[in-house]
Design a protein around this motif. Structure first.
Motif, PDB file in Angstrom:
ATOM      1  N   VAL A   6       2.496 -16.184  10.251  1.00  0.00           N
ATOM      2  CA  VAL A   6       3.069 -15.537   9.069  1.00  0.00           C
ATOM      3  C   VAL A   6       4.594 -15.551   9.131  1.00  0.00           C
ATOM      4  O   VAL A   6       5.268 -15.856   8.137  1.00  0.00           O
ATOM      5  CB  VAL A   6       2.537 -14.097   8.935  1.00  0.00           C
ATOM      6  CG1 VAL A   6       3.359 -13.311   7.919  1.00  0.00           C
ATOM      7  CG2 VAL A   6       1.079 -14.107   8.518  1.00  0.00           C
ATOM      8  N   LEU A   7       5.163 -15.226  10.282  1.00  0.00           N
ATOM      9  CA  LEU A   7       6.620 -15.216  10.404  1.00  0.00           C
ATOM     10  C   LEU A   7       7.195 -16.611  10.211  1.00  0.00           C
ATOM     11  O   LEU A   7       8.242 -16.780   9.578  1.00  0.00           O
ATOM     12  CB  LEU A   7       7.028 -14.658  11.770  1.00  0.00           C
ATOM     13  CG  LEU A   7       6.734 -13.166  12.001  1.00  0.00           C
ATOM     14  CD1 LEU A   7       7.213 -12.750  13.385  1.00  0.00           C
ATOM     15  CD2 LEU A   7       7.391 -12.297  10.934  1.00  0.00           C
ATOM     16  N   GLU A   8       6.513 -17.629  10.727  1.00  0.00           N
ATOM     17  CA  GLU A   8       6.981 -19.002  10.552  1.00  0.00           C
ATOM     18  C   GLU A   8       6.912 -19.408   9.080  1.00  0.00           C
ATOM     19  O   GLU A   8       7.838 -20.047   8.552  1.00  0.00           O
ATOM     20  CB  GLU A   8       6.127 -19.951  11.396  1.00  0.00           C
ATOM     21  CG  GLU A   8       6.531 -21.416  11.307  1.00  0.00           C
ATOM     22  CD  GLU A   8       7.953 -21.674  11.800  1.00  0.00           C
ATOM     23  OE1 GLU A   8       8.573 -22.647  11.323  1.00  0.00           O
ATOM     24  OE2 GLU A   8       8.451 -20.891  12.648  1.00  0.00           O
ATOM     25  N   GLU A   9       5.831 -19.028   8.412  1.00  0.00           N
ATOM     26  CA  GLU A   9       5.687 -19.358   6.993  1.00  0.00           C
ATOM     27  C   GLU A   9       6.772 -18.692   6.162  1.00  0.00           C
ATOM     28  O   GLU A   9       7.342 -19.293   5.248  1.00  0.00           O
ATOM     29  CB  GLU A   9       4.299 -18.917   6.520  1.00  0.00           C
ATOM     30  CG  GLU A   9       3.957 -19.327   5.083  1.00  0.00           C
ATOM     31  CD  GLU A   9       4.301 -18.258   4.055  1.00  0.00           C
ATOM     32  OE1 GLU A   9       4.316 -18.566   2.852  1.00  0.00           O
ATOM     33  OE2 GLU A   9       4.579 -17.108   4.474  1.00  0.00           O
ATOM     34  N   GLN A  10       7.102 -17.433   6.482  1.00  0.00           N
ATOM     35  CA  GLN A  10       8.125 -16.722   5.728  1.00  0.00           C
ATOM     36  C   GLN A  10       9.517 -17.283   6.004  1.00  0.00           C
ATOM     37  O   GLN A  10      10.368 -17.298   5.115  1.00  0.00           O
ATOM     38  CB  GLN A  10       8.047 -15.228   6.056  1.00  0.00           C
ATOM     39  CG  GLN A  10       6.783 -14.576   5.495  1.00  0.00           C
ATOM     40  CD  GLN A  10       6.727 -13.079   5.736  1.00  0.00           C
ATOM     41  OE1 GLN A  10       7.631 -12.516   6.347  1.00  0.00           O
ATOM     42  NE2 GLN A  10       5.674 -12.439   5.265  1.00  0.00           N
ATOM     43  N   ARG A  11       9.766 -17.744   7.236  1.00  0.00           N
ATOM     44  CA  ARG A  11      11.054 -18.391   7.548  1.00  0.00           C
ATOM     45  C   ARG A  11      11.213 -19.684   6.760  1.00  0.00           C
ATOM     46  O   ARG A  11      12.286 -19.965   6.217  1.00  0.00           O
ATOM     47  CB  ARG A  11      11.160 -18.650   9.052  1.00  0.00           C
ATOM     48  CG  ARG A  11      11.603 -17.439   9.862  1.00  0.00           C
ATOM     49  CD  ARG A  11      11.978 -17.826  11.271  1.00  0.00           C
ATOM     50  NE  ARG A  11      10.823 -18.226  12.047  1.00  0.00           N
ATOM     51  CZ  ARG A  11      10.113 -17.406  12.818  1.00  0.00           C
ATOM     52  NH1 ARG A  11      10.456 -16.134  12.917  1.00  0.00           N
ATOM     53  NH2 ARG A  11       9.082 -17.846  13.506  1.00  0.00           N
ATOM     54  N   LYS A  12      10.154 -20.470   6.680  1.00  0.00           N
ATOM     55  CA  LYS A  12      10.214 -21.719   5.922  1.00  0.00           C
ATOM     56  C   LYS A  12      10.443 -21.451   4.438  1.00  0.00           C
ATOM     57  O   LYS A  12      11.220 -22.137   3.783  1.00  0.00           O
ATOM     58  CB  LYS A  12       8.916 -22.509   6.114  1.00  0.00           C
ATOM     59  CG  LYS A  12       8.758 -23.123   7.495  1.00  0.00           C
ATOM     60  CD  LYS A  12       7.460 -23.903   7.575  1.00  0.00           C
ATOM     61  CE  LYS A  12       7.298 -24.559   8.945  1.00  0.00           C
ATOM     62  NZ  LYS A  12       6.005 -25.289   9.051  1.00  0.00           N
ATOM     63  N   LYS A  13       9.756 -20.432   3.930  1.00  0.00           N
ATOM     64  CA  LYS A  13       9.891 -20.116   2.513  1.00  0.00           C
ATOM     65  C   LYS A  13      11.299 -19.643   2.200  1.00  0.00           C
ATOM     66  O   LYS A  13      11.879 -19.996   1.167  1.00  0.00           O
ATOM     67  CB  LYS A  13       8.874 -19.036   2.136  1.00  0.00           C
ATOM     68  CG  LYS A  13       8.794 -18.770   0.649  1.00  0.00           C
ATOM     69  CD  LYS A  13       7.670 -17.797   0.325  1.00  0.00           C
ATOM     70  CE  LYS A  13       7.579 -17.569  -1.181  1.00  0.00           C
ATOM     71  NZ  LYS A  13       6.501 -16.616  -1.511  1.00  0.00           N
ATOM     72  N   ALA A  14      11.889 -18.848   3.106  1.00  0.00           N
ATOM     73  CA  ALA A  14      13.258 -18.364   2.905  1.00  0.00           C
ATOM     74  C   ALA A  14      14.245 -19.523   2.912  1.00  0.00           C
ATOM     75  O   ALA A  14      15.212 -19.545   2.146  1.00  0.00           O
ATOM     76  CB  ALA A  14      13.621 -17.350   3.978  1.00  0.00           C
ATOM     77  N   ALA A  15      14.013 -20.510   3.799  1.00  0.00           N
ATOM     78  CA  ALA A  15      14.909 -21.665   3.871  1.00  0.00           C
ATOM     79  C   ALA A  15      14.791 -22.530   2.618  1.00  0.00           C
ATOM     80  O   ALA A  15      15.780 -23.075   2.127  1.00  0.00           O
ATOM     81  CB  ALA A  15      14.584 -22.487   5.108  1.00  0.00           C
TER      82      ALA A  15
END
Length: 479
Positions: free
Chosen positions: A347-356
């Motif tokens: 989840v944290l990785e997915e949210q980091r990608k989405k923010a980028a």
């Protein structure tokens, strides 16, 4: 044998809290007792207690009536009759006791009234009626003064609310305001007020009332949703409106914008309704309870403690198990920690990608803003026209209720929209890794998971398998 009498003292307001007013009454009453040759049996004192307000109970007055009726004392001495009673019903209760016990004594420092005689009772009733009217007139003048202060946006006095400086209630206390805003962000991110309350108690925040161990739940809720936060002036608990139907704003510094305050109020109101929509899970002990599902029967899986676990042992402390009791097949289970660690990292990785991918934030506007402004302007124009007698009040009331109803509906829609927008902005704020995530309250952890996932499917591992296989844990991403 000297008669056993008691002294009753009372004062409505003791702003200094030193009891000087009742002390002066007591001294004068003691001198009168000595002059009459009576024996002082007891002193009853209701300090800082109103005798005029109907909803106020005077504990010492009640005890005095009980002791009079039971024969523990033979009379009462008070500084003045209005110290004893300002409501006719209270005087009648005293007279009833004098009826039931003959030869009771009643005296005051200012003038004597014989409550055992008809003429004395009549005089007492007249005096209490005048005292009651004087209190009513004073109360009316005070209410009118407070309303005038409220309409001009001024404070009515009293201690400064939490968030503002104690010595200047018009200036924000920056440190306290930062705690309020942080707590509001937590509410928008799904954290319960009870969780925030426990943390505030540990950190000694919120100025709990003297004599209490911790701040009350409803007091904290009021602190975080107080209309004063965005500058609105209230009167008797309601937001005060001016002649044009607009909220009266105070002269103090604000902590929130109106939209921020509306978003927090909407989040609190939604939680009170008991709904648990996406991003709003109920409080649970285990992160994936109700989120995880059995890969065979698709029933919700809940966390449960491992009965074989002992401190220091290598066994897992808890697990996620499909339960027959909850309508499941009972064939799928998995130790808890590895499953949660995997989901948190994904989840944290997915949210980091989405923010980028999103890049710089784009201002998101509520779609109903134009309609809300139009309806508000119409209400203002119609009200102003009625005040200027350009239209009749009858004509105004033909259309005003529908406009006000639509305005309130739009205001609620705006608050919900802003709540979701603020929740999305703050939901994963400041979280860099799994350790940061684990430090959050469980409600916020669940909100972060549900912001990205709708469910987690746990598939059976087969007989005899002991090595954790991440391929058997299937996250169901939100579209």
């Amino acid at each position: 044998m000297a008669r056993k009498v008691a002294i009753y003292t009372r004062i409505s307001r003791d702003d200094e809290g030193e009891g000087l007013g009742v002390a002066r009454q007591r001294e004068d009453c003691e001198r009168l007792v000595d002059l009459r040759g009576w024996s002082l049996a007891k002193i009853y004192e209701d300090n800082d207690v109103s005798a005029y307000k109907r909803n106020v109970r005077r504990p010492e007055f009640e005890l005095m009536l009980s002791d009079l009726a039971s024969g523990l004392i033979d009379g009462v001495v008070s500084y003045d009759l209005d110290r004893l009673a300002r409501q006719p019903k209270d005087l009648e209760r005293v007279i009833d006791v004098f009826d039931s016990r003959k030869r009771l004594t009643f005296a005051t420092v200012t003038n004597d009234i014989d409550l055992s005689a008809a003429d004395g009772r009549t005089m007492a009733r007249v005096m209490v009626a005048f005292a009651n009217k004087a209190s009513h007139d004073s109360s009316r003048r005070i209410r009118r003064k407070h309303l005038e202060l409220a309409m001009s946006g001024k404070s009515s006095g009293g201690p400064a609310p939490y968030g503002w400086q104690k010595d200047d209630p018009n200036k924000v206390d920056r440190e306290a305001a930062s705690h309020i805003r942080a707590a509001q962000k937590e509410i928008l991110a799904g954290v319960r007020i009870g969780t925030i309350r426990r943390r505030w108690h540990e950190e000694r925040l919120g100025h709990p009332r003297e004599g209490t161990k911790r701040i009350a739940h409803h007091h904290l809720e009021h602190m975080l949703t107080n209309p004063r936060l965005c500058g609105y002036r209230t009167y008797h608990g309601e937001i005060l409106l001016n002649d044009n139907g607009e909220p009266v704003t105070g002269e103090w510094e604000t902590i929130n914008t109106v939209k921020e305050w509306e978003a927090v109020c909407a989040a609190v109101a939604e939680r009170k309704k008991g709904g648990t929509g996406a991003g709003r899970p109920v409080g649970r002990k285990y992160l994936l309870s109700g989120i995880a599902r059995c890969g065979l029967c698709h029933t919700k899986i809940r966390g449960q403690i491992n009965q074989r676990w002992q401190p220091g042992s290598k066994a897992s402390k808890y697990s996620y198990q499909c339960s027959v009791v909850n309508g499941g097949c009972g064939k799928v289970g998995r130790v808890g920690e590895p499953v949660e660690d995997l989901i948190i990292d994904l989840v944290l990785e997915e949210q980091r990608k989405k923010a980028a991918e999103d890049g710089s934030p784009v201002e998101v506007r509520w779609p109903g803003e134009a309609e809300f402004q139009t309806v508000s302007d119409d209400i203002k124009a119609l009200t102003a026209a009625a005040n200027a007698r350009e239209i009749t009040v009858s004509s105004l009331l033909q259309v005003l209720p529908d406009l006000e109803r639509r305005r309130d509906e739009l205001k609620l829609e705006r608050a919900r929209f802003l709540r979701e927008l603020k929740r999305a902005e703050s939901i994963a704020e400041g979280i860099k890794n799994r350790e940061d995530f684990r430090d959050l309250p469980i409600e916020r952890q669940q909100s972060i998971i549900l912001h990205s996932l709708s469910a987690v499917s746990i598939h059976p591992a087969g007989r005899g398998r002991r090595i954790f296989d991440p391929d058997l844990i299937e996250p169901i991403w939100r579209e």
